[in-house]
Structure formats: structure tokens, C-alpha cells
Scaffold this motif. Structure first.
Motif, short mmCIF file in Angstrom:
data_model
loop_
_atom_site.label_atom_id
_atom_site.label_comp_id
_atom_site.label_asym_id
_atom_site.label_seq_id
_atom_site.Cartn_x
_atom_site.Cartn_y
_atom_site.Cartn_z
N ASN A 42 4.49 -81.94 23.15
CA ASN A 42 5.02 -81.14 22.06
C ASN A 42 4.02 -80.80 20.97
O ASN A 42 3.85 -79.66 20.60
N ASP A 43 3.38 -81.82 20.45
CA ASP A 43 2.52 -81.58 19.31
C ASP A 43 1.17 -82.26 19.50
O ASP A 43 0.42 -82.43 18.57
N MET A 44 0.87 -82.66 20.74
CA MET A 44 -0.37 -83.36 20.99
C MET A 44 -1.19 -82.62 22.02
O MET A 44 -0.65 -81.99 22.92
N MET A 57 -5.87 -84.70 19.74
CA MET A 57 -5.57 -83.92 18.54
C MET A 57 -4.06 -83.78 18.35
O MET A 57 -3.32 -83.55 19.30
N ASN A 58 -3.65 -83.89 17.09
CA ASN A 58 -2.24 -83.72 16.76
C ASN A 58 -2.07 -82.41 16.01
O ASN A 58 -2.80 -82.16 15.06
N VAL A 69 -4.36 -79.78 11.91
CA VAL A 69 -4.89 -80.45 13.09
C VAL A 69 -5.47 -81.79 12.66
O VAL A 69 -6.33 -81.88 11.79
N SER A 70 -4.98 -82.83 13.31
CA SER A 70 -5.40 -84.17 12.95
C SER A 70 -5.97 -84.85 14.17
O SER A 70 -5.34 -84.88 15.21
N TRP B 486 3.35 -75.04 20.48
CA TRP B 486 3.31 -74.64 21.90
C TRP B 486 4.25 -73.50 22.23
O TRP B 486 4.16 -72.91 23.29
N MET B 487 5.17 -73.20 21.35
CA MET B 487 6.02 -72.02 21.54
C MET B 487 5.12 -70.83 21.81
O MET B 487 5.36 -70.02 22.68
#
Lengths: 161, 494
Positions: A42-44, A57-58, A69-70, B486-487
Motif C-alpha cells: 500500500n504505502d511501502m 521507502m514509506n 517519502v521516508s 499506488w492508485m
């Protein structure tokens, strides 16, 4: 393709040669950078460079087309350099948030004709209210936030035309 | 008396911390929340929660009548004040005890005594506590104070006697600057504390902040749980704390911990307290003040001693005799705490706000995260900027630092600019690694702690991530957030 980005409000320029869903290549500061996507959720995003070094990276989308971006020891806010010119002109016109806060009241709407000095919205920050006023006569092109939204310092709040 | 239900007169991470200890002891917890905190985890983690409404702190977390009323109606038999807020308010403590409810903390007399910077110094002087040369009397005449400053010898520190947090504080390097500095300190003190009394002290160069954790029960037992060094400070706010203190002889440790115990014994203290000292490069230490509450940085003491400080506080409050022996309390290995704050070190440390989209979890062993937020928590501007406390433990200081650098990477606060990178720079500094800590560390190394330039190759992965996420294609919303990066990336794939 030549690209220009802002990293934590400083601009960087580079040239992208490859970009698809699994590989990105760009030339930056005379160096060729190549990253391949190893894993994503999802976010990684896990990237691997040409030396097989891996970076976890997150990613988080923030308002104002900014990507947070972390990873790899650094937090960074990235945004298109072009949106900064907008930000800058906003800053000169005073239509940006002077500090982080909450949009307390929106007093103008898109399409409304306003005069210089008219209050467009009120920001609540550090327990004080800050009036965001029109810097010229004109028409409101856009109010970028609604009441209750949290905004960062320096963010453009409204656009006049 | 057995405690069955504790009301926690606090919020965020410290409320969560107290709930955990209460739960481990089979005690029910009652949480309080101001309207804007209704969704924080301390609220839903507790067995019971009551709203305090909205408004200023005086109307919510500092509303003594309202809080006591909730304690009574919920049937709580004890109140834990946490730190800050009402924790060192003797009036509240008295009120609670008068209502027949246990105050988990010291007696109101101890709070009053130690809350007064002049009074506390006079009170502990008789227990052979080393005092910094200075003037702590009530004569506030400017000419008299100026003469006293000359007697003490410059540099001299002017401090508000009712103060804290650096307000009403001035360093004076020579006699000619004294009068103006005194005026400034007095007017600041008056504004901040409604009291312009000041005290004078010899200013120690390269000073270190060393504090000793004490724990006293009501059966005449007074223990120390060793020292903490909290020298890495920014504007008098602690940033990194550790235990044991580096570069610290066993003799000094013995003397300083004994002094703290002597004070606790001398004033017949009750519960958890912290005796703060200032120490020069010569390892000579002087009494600064005693904090009559649980400290923010108590976890590092818990990590090295293996004791639960909140648990001990609760036992003492219940009147139990602590089943401890000083010789059994050991300082094992090394613990470090970093305070992760919602502030932007690259932008004048201005507070940052917004939604915390995701909080990373520690992945290594012996890493502890004390946090009062969860994914999706909204960070406003109404409270303290501390996001969390990250604590690492390892057998040695070097390993604890190494582990902290990894742990900081794990504990992402996605969406919120924080001081995480700054903490990394502090921990990686050669002088910090060498244990050359003192309270001027941050201003002295200002240039070496500046952020990594955007042109640095270290940001290449960030650029790659940005390009791959295709963020440019996010539609221009009215300040709304695209659900996930990611959308748009999925769009790229099609």
C-alpha cells in the motif's frame, strides 16, 4: 526527459531516461542512477540500486501534490518544482499560511469578485487567528482548503486572478 | 488499602503508559479526554472514558473540580496525574486527598517544598547536599543582587525562583551586563509565573545534567534507581536521555545517588521523584531541584533496572511496603531515549501538524516505543509537540546508539515532518558517540548538525520513489489527499 523537483523546498534537476512500473533510471549530478522495484505494498516501496543496495521507502500523499517519502535515513517532502513557483507567488501575495494551523473560516468562494484587503479566510494557529487577505483586486480562482482543514506553514491557501 | 480503579488525569502517551501498568496489576483505568482528543488511543484503551468538553486547558485537563467530580462519580479510588498538567499542583493533591481519594504522587507538603526553587535549596542544605555557590535569599534589591553576583564570581546565572523551562533565565558574563539582564529576567518571570523573585548561581561551564531517580514508600524505605544523563537539550528541553551517564566514575555515581537518597529520606518523601544535579567537567556536582513526579524519561531507568516505575508508584500509593533491597537494584547495560517531536528542525523547529498516516513499529529486540497516537491520528496545535518516546536497550552504550539509529528508521511518522533525521544526526555526531555530552552540545555543534543538502545522493531513492509513484498525475484536488500513492502507479501499469 528533463525534470525538476523540490526536495524539502530545495530544487534538484535531473534527466529521466527510463520509467516504467518496475524500473527507473535517471542522470543526476553527472551520475547515472538506476533503481529497480523489489517489493511494494500500500504505502511501502523497496528499491534496489545498481550496487544491489536496498532501500525501504514509506510513501504518503499529502495535500498540495506533495509526496512524503521516508526512508534511508531521511524524511523528505517532494513536489514538482513548478508548483513552487505558484507557492512563491502566493507567498509574495500573502495568500499562504504563515505557520501551521487550521482553517477556521472560509469567507470567499471561487468566482467571487474581491477587493484588495478583503479577508478570504481565517487561519487559526498557535491559539491565534490570522486573516488571509486578498493582495489585489480580482476574482477568486480557487480556495484550496475548506473549514477545519489542517495546513502546513508556507502552503498556498487561495488563488486570485 | 487496595486500589481497584485509577483515574488518569492526563492524555497521550503517559496516559497509555499508566493504563498498561494498571492493567498488569488487575486495576481498572478511567481515561479523560478533551473533545479534540476523543479518538486518541488512551481513550479507547482504558476501561472507562469521560469527556472533558472543549475549550482551554483550564476548562479541560486542568479543570480540577470537573476531574475530581468524574473521579467520584466513576468510583475511582486513586488518581494518577502523569507528568505536566496537575502532577505538581499541591492544591489539587490536597483536594483529591480531602475527598478520600488516593493521589498517586508525593504529599502536598513535598510538592510545595520542592516546587519553590529558593525554599527547596534551603530545605536540603542541612542534609550535606552540595550547593552551587549562589544567592537564594529573599532580598531582591538590584544593587544587593549585583554585589552578590560579584561575590559569587562571573559567569553568573540569573534564574526565576518559581520558574522552569528556561523562562526568566539569563547568563551574565561580566558585571557591566548584570543590571540589564536582571531587569529582563524579572519581567519575564513576572509574566510567566506572576512572581519576579530570582536567584543567582555560579554558572558552570560545560555543565552536564545528571538526575537520580528515587522511590520512597511510606514505611521509611528510600531507594535510588541510579542516574540518568539528560544533557542533550535544546532551549532547556531534553532531547536525548541515557542511563548510565557516560564518562562517570563509580565514586561519583556512589556519591550522587547517596545524596539523592539522603534528600528523599531527609524530607520523608513518598513515591517516585527525581533529584536533578548539575555537574561540571571535574565531576563535581551540585543540587539543582527535585521533580516530584514521574519523569518523561523514566523508561530508560525501567530498561536498565527492569523495574516498573508506575507499578511501584501504585504500590506505594496503596500503602504497601516495597519488596526491594537497594543492593538488589542493578543498573544493567545501557538505555537511550529519543524524544520524537512534531517539529521541523530544518525550518526553525516550527511545530508541524496534520494527519499521521502511518506509525512504523520497532523491529529489533529491546526497543520500546511509548506513543499516544495511532495511524490516522490528527495532530493539532493545542498540545505539546512530542509524538513519541523511542527507547533502546543494549549491553553497551555503543550498541544502544547503533540500535537507536535503526529503530529511528523503523519508526516512521508518515506524513508528519519530525525531528527524526535531526536525532539521527545528533546520535551520529562523533562527540556524542565519544560521550562528550554537555548541555551546550546542540548550540556548540550547530553547524555540524545541519540537514543533508537536497543535492546529496542520499536522496536518490526518494526521487526514484517519487517518479515511480507517478504523483504528478494526482488530480488537483481541493487540498484533498489521494488515497494511496499506488492508485496512480496502477494507472501507469495499465
Amino acid at each position: 526527459m528533463k525534470r525538476s523537483l523540490l526536495i524539502n523546498n530545495s530544487s534538484v534537476n535531473f534527466e529521466v531516461s527510463t520509467l516504467d512500473s518496475s524500473i527507473v533510471e535517471f542522470e543526476w549530478g553527472g551520475k547515472k542512477m538506476r533503481f529497480e522495484v523489489v517489493e511494494r505494498s500500500n504505502d511501502m516501496l523497496v528499491l534496489r540500486d545498481q550496487n544491489m543496495q536496498q532501500y525501504r521507502m514509506n510513501l504518503t500523499s499529502l495535500p498540495g501534490q506533495t509526496l512524503f517519502v521516508s526512508g534511508s535515513g531521511h524524511d523528505a517532502e517532494l513536489t514538482e518544482a513548478s508548483s513552487m513557483t505558484k507557492k512563491k507567488s502566493g507567498a509574495m501575495g500573502g495568500l499562504t499560511a504563515p505557520m501551521p494551523g487550521k482553517v477556521f473560516k472560509v469567507l470567499a468562494k471561487a468566482g467571487e469578485v474581491v477587493t484588495k484587503g478583503q479577508t478570504l479566510l481565517i487561519l487559526e494557529a498557535m491559539k491565534m487567528e490570522h486573516a488571509i487577505k486578498a493582495d489585489k483586486d480580482g476574482k477568486v480562482k480557487k480556495i484550496l482548503f475548506k473549514e477545519g482543514d489542517l495546513v502546513q506553514g508556507g502552503m498556498a491557501l487561495a488563488e486570485l486572478e | 488499602m487496595k486500589i481497584k480503579k485509577i483515574l488518569i488525569a492526563n492524555r497521550g502517551e503517559i496516559a497509555v503508559r499508566v493504563i498498561k501498568s494498571a492493567r498488569a496489576m488487575g486495576i481498572k483505568s478511567v481515561a479523560l479526554y478533551a473533545d479534540d482528543d476523543a479518538k486518541l488511543p488512551h481513550v479507547w484503551m482504558a476501561d472507562e472514558a469521560h469527556g472533558l468538553g472543549s475549550g482551554t486547558l483550564k476548562e479541560t485537563y486542568l479543570n480540577q473540580e470537573k476531574i475530581l467530580g468524574i473521579a467520584k462519580s466513576s468510583g475511582a479510588d486513586a488518581i494518577h496525574p502523569g507528568y505536566g498538567f496537575l502532577s505538581e499542583n499541591s492544591g489539587f493533591c490536597k483536594m483529591v486527598e480531602a475527598a478520600g481519594i488516593i493521589f498517586i504522587g508525593p504529599t502536598p507538603e513535598a510538592i510545595v517544598l520542592m516546587g519553590d526553587k529558593i525554599g527547596s535549596k534551603i530545605a536540603v542544605e542541612k542534609y550535606n547536599v552540595p550547593m552551587i555557590p549562589g544567592y537564594h535569599g529573599s532580598n531582591q534589591d538590584a544593587a544587593f543582587l549585583s554585589a552578590e553576583a560579584k561575590r559569587i564570581g562571573f559567569p553568573v546565572l540569573i534564574k526565576a525562583s518559581a520558574g522552569g523551562g528556561g523562562k526568566g533565565m539569563r547568563i551574565v558574563h561580566q558585571a557591566s551586563e548584570f543590571d540589564e539582564a536582571l531587569k529582563g529576567a524579572k519581567s519575564e518571570a513576572l509574566k510567566a509565573f506572576s512572581n519576579d523573585a530570582v536567584l543567582l548561581e555560579k554558572y558552570v561551564t560545560e555543565p552536564r545534567h545528571i538526575e537520580v531517580q528515587v522511590m520512597s514508600d511510606t514505611h521509611g524505605q528510600h531507594f535510588h534507581l541510579f542516574e540518568r544523563e539528560c544533557s542533550i537539550q535544546r532551549r532547556y528541553q531534553k532531547v536525548i536521555e541515557e542511563s548510565p551517564a557516560p564518562r562517570f566514575s563509580k565514586e561519583t555515581q556512589k556519591a550522587i545517588t547517596q545524596t539523592a537518597v539522603d534528600i528523599a529520606k531527609g524530607i520523608n518523601y513518598r513515591g517516585a521523584g527525581t533529584v536533578e544535579f548539575i555537574m561540571g567537567a571535574d565531576e563535581k556536582f551540585y543540587f539543582l531541584e527535585m521533580n516530584t513526579r514521574l519523569q518523561v524519561e523514566h523508561p530508560i531507568t525501567e530498561m536498565v533496572t527492569g523495574l516498573d516505575l508506575v507499578g511501584l508508584q501504585i504500590k506505594v500509593a496503596a500503602g504497601e511496603k516495597l519488596d526491594l533491597k537497594q543492593s538488589d537494584i542493578r543498573q544493567n547495560g545501557h538505555a537511550i531515549e529519543c524524544r520524537i517531536c512534531a517539529e521541523d528542525p530544518d525550518n526553525g523547529f516550527l511545530p508541524t501538524i496534520g494527519t499521521i498516516h502511518k506509525i512504523g513499529s520497532p523491529t529489533l529486540k529491546d526497543v520500546r516505543l511509548d506513543c499516544g497516537f495511532v495511524d490516522g491520528s490528527v495532530l493539532g496545535v493545542n498540545y505539546d509537540s512530542m509524538l513519541a518516546k523511542l527507547i533502546t536497550w543494549a549491553p553497551t552504550r555503543e550498541e544502544a546508539i547503533t540500535k537507536m539509529l535503526y529503530a529511528l528508521d523503523d519508526v516512521v511518522f508518515a506524513g508528519i515532518k519530525s525531528n527524526r533525521d535531526y536525532l539521527r544526526r545528533l546520535l551520529s555526531h562523533k562527540d556524542f558517540k565519544a560521550g562528550k555530552t554537555h548541555t551546550h552540545f546542540i548550540p556548540d555543534h550547530k553547524e555540524e548538525l545541519l540537514p543533508t543538502k537536497a543535492e546529496s545522493v542520499e536522496f536518490a531513492p526518494h526521487i526514484a520513489a517519487y517518479l515511480l509513484s507517478g504523483v504528478k498525475r494526482v488530480s488537483k484536488g481541493e487540498g484533498t489527499v489521494a488515497s494511496t500513492p499506488w492508485m496512480t502507479l496502477n494507472g501507469l501499469r495499465n
